[in-house]
Design a protein around this motif. Structure first.
Motif, PDB file in Angstrom:
ATOM      1  N   ARG A 176       2.594 -45.932  -7.873  1.00 46.93           N
ATOM      2  CA  ARG A 176       3.109 -45.640  -6.692  1.00 46.93           C
ATOM      3  C   ARG A 176       4.115 -44.618  -6.647  1.00 46.93           C
ATOM      4  O   ARG A 176       3.943 -43.582  -5.769  1.00 46.93           O
ATOM      5  CB  ARG A 176       3.704 -46.920  -6.054  1.00 46.93           C
ATOM      6  CG  ARG A 176       3.969 -46.911  -4.591  1.00 46.93           C
ATOM      7  CD  ARG A 176       4.579 -48.168  -3.956  1.00 46.93           C
ATOM      8  NE  ARG A 176       3.466 -49.121  -4.073  1.00 46.93           N
ATOM      9  CZ  ARG A 176       3.717 -50.408  -3.579  1.00 46.93           C
ATOM     10  NH1 ARG A 176       4.898 -50.812  -3.415  1.00 46.93           N
ATOM     11  NH2 ARG A 176       2.716 -51.237  -3.703  1.00 46.93           N
ATOM     12  N   ASP A 177       5.033 -44.667  -7.277  1.00 46.82           N
ATOM     13  CA  ASP A 177       6.385 -43.699  -7.172  1.00 46.82           C
ATOM     14  C   ASP A 177       7.221 -44.051  -8.736  1.00 46.82           C
ATOM     15  O   ASP A 177       8.144 -45.042  -8.607  1.00 46.82           O
ATOM     16  CB  ASP A 177       7.058 -43.902  -5.965  1.00 46.82           C
ATOM     17  CG  ASP A 177       7.983 -42.759  -5.831  1.00 46.82           C
ATOM     18  OD1 ASP A 177       8.398 -42.118  -6.950  1.00 46.82           O
ATOM     19  OD2 ASP A 177       8.459 -42.158  -4.877  1.00 46.82           O
ATOM     20  N   PRO A 178       6.890 -43.441  -9.633  1.00 41.81           N
ATOM     21  CA  PRO A 178       7.612 -43.762 -10.872  1.00 41.81           C
ATOM     22  C   PRO A 178       9.087 -43.319 -10.916  1.00 41.81           C
ATOM     23  O   PRO A 178       9.938 -44.165 -11.242  1.00 41.81           O
ATOM     24  CB  PRO A 178       6.798 -42.637 -11.932  1.00 41.81           C
ATOM     25  CG  PRO A 178       6.425 -41.518 -11.051  1.00 41.81           C
ATOM     26  CD  PRO A 178       5.899 -42.230  -9.912  1.00 41.81           C
ATOM     27  N   LEU A 179       9.443 -42.297 -10.222  1.00 44.14           N
ATOM     28  CA  LEU A 179      11.032 -42.017  -9.950  1.00 44.14           C
ATOM     29  C   LEU A 179      11.666 -43.237  -9.285  1.00 44.14           C
ATOM     30  O   LEU A 179      12.744 -43.628  -9.499  1.00 44.14           O
ATOM     31  CB  LEU A 179      11.319 -40.644  -9.303  1.00 44.14           C
ATOM     32  CG  LEU A 179      12.645 -40.501  -9.224  1.00 44.14           C
ATOM     33  CD1 LEU A 179      13.461 -40.415 -10.685  1.00 44.14           C
ATOM     34  CD2 LEU A 179      12.850 -38.809  -8.728  1.00 44.14           C
ATOM     35  N   GLN A 180      11.199 -43.551  -8.189  1.00 39.75           N
ATOM     36  CA  GLN A 180      11.698 -44.443  -7.133  1.00 39.75           C
ATOM     37  C   GLN A 180      11.641 -45.876  -7.800  1.00 39.75           C
ATOM     38  O   GLN A 180      12.898 -46.433  -7.943  1.00 39.75           O
ATOM     39  CB  GLN A 180      10.812 -44.652  -6.091  1.00 39.75           C
ATOM     40  CG  GLN A 180      11.222 -45.663  -5.147  1.00 39.75           C
ATOM     41  CD  GLN A 180      12.212 -44.928  -4.068  1.00 39.75           C
ATOM     42  OE1 GLN A 180      13.300 -45.646  -3.761  1.00 39.75           O
ATOM     43  NE2 GLN A 180      11.959 -43.868  -3.441  1.00 39.75           N
ATOM     44  N   ALA A 181      10.628 -46.201  -8.563  1.00 41.02           N
ATOM     45  CA  ALA A 181      10.849 -47.597  -9.695  1.00 41.02           C
ATOM     46  C   ALA A 181      12.020 -47.641 -10.870  1.00 41.02           C
ATOM     47  O   ALA A 181      12.807 -48.452 -10.725  1.00 41.02           O
ATOM     48  CB  ALA A 181       9.239 -47.624 -10.379  1.00 41.02           C
ATOM     49  N   HIS A 182      11.927 -46.304 -11.312  1.00 45.00           N
ATOM     50  CA  HIS A 182      13.013 -46.179 -12.440  1.00 45.00           C
ATOM     51  C   HIS A 182      14.433 -46.034 -11.683  1.00 45.00           C
ATOM     52  O   HIS A 182      15.406 -46.671 -12.191  1.00 45.00           O
ATOM     53  CB  HIS A 182      12.929 -45.117 -13.186  1.00 45.00           C
ATOM     54  CG  HIS A 182      11.712 -45.354 -14.149  1.00 45.00           C
ATOM     55  ND1 HIS A 182      12.159 -45.786 -15.523  1.00 45.00           N
ATOM     56  CD2 HIS A 182      10.454 -45.289 -14.214  1.00 45.00           C
ATOM     57  CE1 HIS A 182      10.946 -45.995 -16.246  1.00 45.00           C
ATOM     58  NE2 HIS A 182       9.995 -45.543 -15.463  1.00 45.00           N
ATOM     59  N   ALA A 183      14.640 -45.489 -10.742  1.00 46.69           N
ATOM     60  CA  ALA A 183      15.812 -45.255  -9.968  1.00 46.69           C
ATOM     61  C   ALA A 183      16.386 -46.666  -9.517  1.00 46.69           C
ATOM     62  O   ALA A 183      17.462 -47.044  -9.700  1.00 46.69           O
ATOM     63  CB  ALA A 183      15.640 -44.255  -8.782  1.00 46.69           C
ATOM     64  N   ARG A 184      15.522 -47.592  -8.996  1.00 48.74           N
ATOM     65  CA  ARG A 184      15.831 -48.763  -8.408  1.00 48.74           C
ATOM     66  C   ARG A 184      16.168 -49.712  -9.416  1.00 48.74           C
ATOM     67  O   ARG A 184      17.069 -50.572  -9.661  1.00 48.74           O
ATOM     68  CB  ARG A 184      14.720 -49.157  -7.494  1.00 48.74           C
ATOM     69  CG  ARG A 184      14.760 -48.576  -6.126  1.00 48.74           C
ATOM     70  CD  ARG A 184      13.764 -49.186  -5.217  1.00 48.74           C
ATOM     71  NE  ARG A 184      13.564 -48.495  -3.954  1.00 48.74           N
ATOM     72  CZ  ARG A 184      14.332 -49.001  -2.812  1.00 48.74           C
ATOM     73  NH1 ARG A 184      15.231 -49.954  -3.058  1.00 48.74           N
ATOM     74  NH2 ARG A 184      14.306 -48.372  -1.671  1.00 48.74           N
ATOM     75  N   VAL A 185      15.221 -49.914 -10.486  1.00 51.80           N
ATOM     76  CA  VAL A 185      15.199 -51.125 -11.562  1.00 51.80           C
ATOM     77  C   VAL A 185      16.112 -50.511 -12.813  1.00 51.80           C
ATOM     78  O   VAL A 185      16.866 -51.546 -13.232  1.00 51.80           O
ATOM     79  CB  VAL A 185      13.831 -51.322 -12.138  1.00 51.80           C
ATOM     80  CG1 VAL A 185      13.705 -52.346 -13.396  1.00 51.80           C
ATOM     81  CG2 VAL A 185      12.885 -51.666 -11.027  1.00 51.80           C
ATOM     82  N   GLU A 186      16.042 -49.317 -13.126  1.00 53.16           N
ATOM     83  CA  GLU A 186      17.005 -48.916 -14.347  1.00 53.16           C
ATOM     84  C   GLU A 186      18.381 -48.544 -13.829  1.00 53.16           C
ATOM     85  O   GLU A 186      19.239 -48.750 -14.514  1.00 53.16           O
ATOM     86  CB  GLU A 186      16.235 -47.900 -14.919  1.00 53.16           C
ATOM     87  CG  GLU A 186      16.922 -47.243 -16.048  1.00 53.16           C
ATOM     88  CD  GLU A 186      16.101 -46.281 -16.752  1.00 53.16           C
ATOM     89  OE1 GLU A 186      16.966 -45.540 -17.634  1.00 53.16           O
ATOM     90  OE2 GLU A 186      14.989 -45.921 -16.555  1.00 53.16           O
ATOM     91  N   LEU A 187      18.319 -47.728 -12.892  1.00 54.86           N
ATOM     92  CA  LEU A 187      19.645 -47.094 -12.519  1.00 54.86           C
ATOM     93  C   LEU A 187      20.326 -47.801 -11.177  1.00 54.86           C
ATOM     94  O   LEU A 187      21.692 -47.713 -11.134  1.00 54.86           O
ATOM     95  CB  LEU A 187      19.203 -45.678 -11.917  1.00 54.86           C
ATOM     96  CG  LEU A 187      18.748 -44.656 -12.996  1.00 54.86           C
ATOM     97  CD1 LEU A 187      18.627 -43.343 -12.316  1.00 54.86           C
ATOM     98  CD2 LEU A 187      19.536 -44.561 -14.303  1.00 54.86           C
ATOM     99  N   GLY A 188      19.647 -48.726 -10.496  1.00 54.38           N
ATOM    100  CA  GLY A 188      20.400 -49.364  -9.547  1.00 54.38           C
ATOM    101  C   GLY A 188      20.708 -48.340  -8.369  1.00 54.38           C
ATOM    102  O   GLY A 188      21.863 -48.725  -7.679  1.00 54.38           O
ATOM    103  N   ILE A 189      19.816 -47.233  -8.168  1.00 58.53           N
ATOM    104  CA  ILE A 189      19.896 -46.441  -7.212  1.00 58.53           C
ATOM    105  C   ILE A 189      18.746 -46.363  -6.068  1.00 58.53           C
ATOM    106  O   ILE A 189      17.595 -46.348  -6.593  1.00 58.53           O
ATOM    107  CB  ILE A 189      20.371 -44.989  -8.047  1.00 58.53           C
ATOM    108  CG1 ILE A 189      21.410 -44.895  -8.643  1.00 58.53           C
ATOM    109  CG2 ILE A 189      20.134 -43.869  -6.746  1.00 58.53           C
ATOM    110  CD1 ILE A 189      21.472 -43.432  -9.434  1.00 58.53           C
ATOM    111  N   ASN A 190      18.940 -46.260  -5.010  1.00 55.06           N
ATOM    112  CA  ASN A 190      18.324 -46.017  -3.841  1.00 55.06           C
ATOM    113  C   ASN A 190      17.886 -44.279  -3.571  1.00 55.06           C
ATOM    114  O   ASN A 190      18.860 -43.907  -2.969  1.00 55.06           O
ATOM    115  CB  ASN A 190      18.203 -46.711  -2.616  1.00 55.06           C
ATOM    116  CG  ASN A 190      17.175 -46.493  -1.766  1.00 55.06           C
ATOM    117  OD1 ASN A 190      16.074 -45.685  -1.635  1.00 55.06           O
ATOM    118  ND2 ASN A 190      17.113 -47.340  -0.823  1.00 55.06           N
TER     119      ASN A 190
END
Length: 236
Positions: free
Chosen positions: A128-142
Motif C-alpha cells: 500500500r505505502d512502504p514509506l508510510q508503513a516504516h515511518a509509523r511502525v519503525e520511526l513513530g512518525i506520521n
C-alpha cells in the motif's frame, strides 16, 4: 453492538489535540507567573502607573517573543530530524527492499503478532505505502503530520500573551490602593484554573497540580515584591 465514538476512532488525532491544549495552558501559565512577578516587583518599589505599565508591557513582549523563538527553534530541529529520518528510510526502501520488509516483519512480531501474521501484514502495508508503513511502525512518525515550527511559535506567542495580559491589566486598571490586592487575587485565581485544566487534560488528580501552581505563583510574587520593596526603600 454500539458504534465507536469519534474519540475512540481517532485516538491519535485526539492525543495530538490534547498535547496542543496542554502546551497552550502551560504557555498561558508562564505568561501569568512571569508577568505577575515583574509587575508585583515593580509595585513594591513604586506606585507609578506608567512605570508599572512599562515594566509589564516589556515583560509581556519579551516573554512572548522569547517563547515563540524558542518554540520555533525547538520544533524546527524536531522537523529537520524527522525529514532526515524519512529521507534515510526512503533510500533504504529503494536500495534494500527485501531487508526492509524483513525489518518491518520483525517490528510487527515485537508487537505481539505471530511470524505468519506479521509477514502478511508487512507485505500488505508495503504494497500500500512502504514509506508510510516504516515511518509509523519503525520511526513513530506520521509523514502527513510533521511538526510545524510556525504553528508552534504562534501558539506559544498567543498563549503567553493571553496569560500575561491578566496581571498587566490587573495592576494598572484598579485604583492605587487596590492594585496589589486585585493583582494577587486575579493571578492566584487564574493559576487555580490553569492548574486544574492542565491536570484534567493529563487525566491527573487536580488538587496537587493546583496547589503546586498556586504555591509557585505566590512564591514568585512574594520574592519579587520583597526585592522591589527593598530597592524602593533604598531609593534605587
Amino acid at each position: 453492538m454500539t458504534e465507536p465514538t469519534h474519540e475512540e476512532a481517532h485516538t491519535g488525532a485526539l492525543g495530538s489535540r490534547l498535547n496542543w491544549l496542554r502546551a497552550a495552558v502551560l504557555g498561558a501559565n508562564d505568561g501569568i507567573v512571569s508577568t505577575a512577578g515583574i509587575v508585583v516587583g515593580v509595585a513594591g518599589a513604586t506606585g507609578d502607573r506608567s512605570a508599572l505599565l512599562t515594566a509589564g508591557l516589556a515583560g509581556l513582549l519579551a516573554g512572548s517573543m522569547s517563547m515563540a523563538a524558542g518554540e520555533y527553534v525547538s520544533v524546527s530541529t524536531q522537523r529537520d530530524s524527522e525529514l532526515a529520518a524519512l529521507a534515510l528510510e526512503k533510500r533504504e526502501l529503494r536500495d534494500q527492499p527485501d531487508a526492509e520488509l524483513e525489518e518491518l516483519t520483525g517490528l510487527l512480531e515485537e508487537r505481539g503478532l505471530s511470524r505468519a501474521v506479521a509477514r502478511d501484514a508487512a507485505e500488505q502495508l508495503t504494497a500500500r505505502d512502504p514509506l508510510q508503513a516504516h515511518a509509523r511502525v519503525e520511526l513513530g512518525i506520521n509523514p502527513d503530520e510533521l511538526a510545524n515550527p510556525w504553528h508552534a511559535a504562534w501558539a506559544s506567542f498567543l498563549a503567553f500573551t493571553a496569560g500575561a495580559l491578566l496581571p498587566l491589566l490587573a495592576i494598572v486598571l484598579p485604583p492605587a490602593d487596590w492594585r496589589l490586592t486585585v493583582t494577587v487575587v486575579c493571578v492566584l485565581g487564574a493559576l487555580v484554573l490553569t492548574g486544574w485544566t492542565s491536570a484534567r487534560l493529563g487525566a491527573a488528580a487536580p488538587r496537587r497540580a493546583v496547589l503546586r501552581n498556586v504555591a509557585g505563583g505566590a512564591l514568585a510574587m512574594g520574592v519579587t515584591y520583597g526585592a522591589g520593596s527593598l530597592l524602593g526603600a533604598a531609593g534605587v
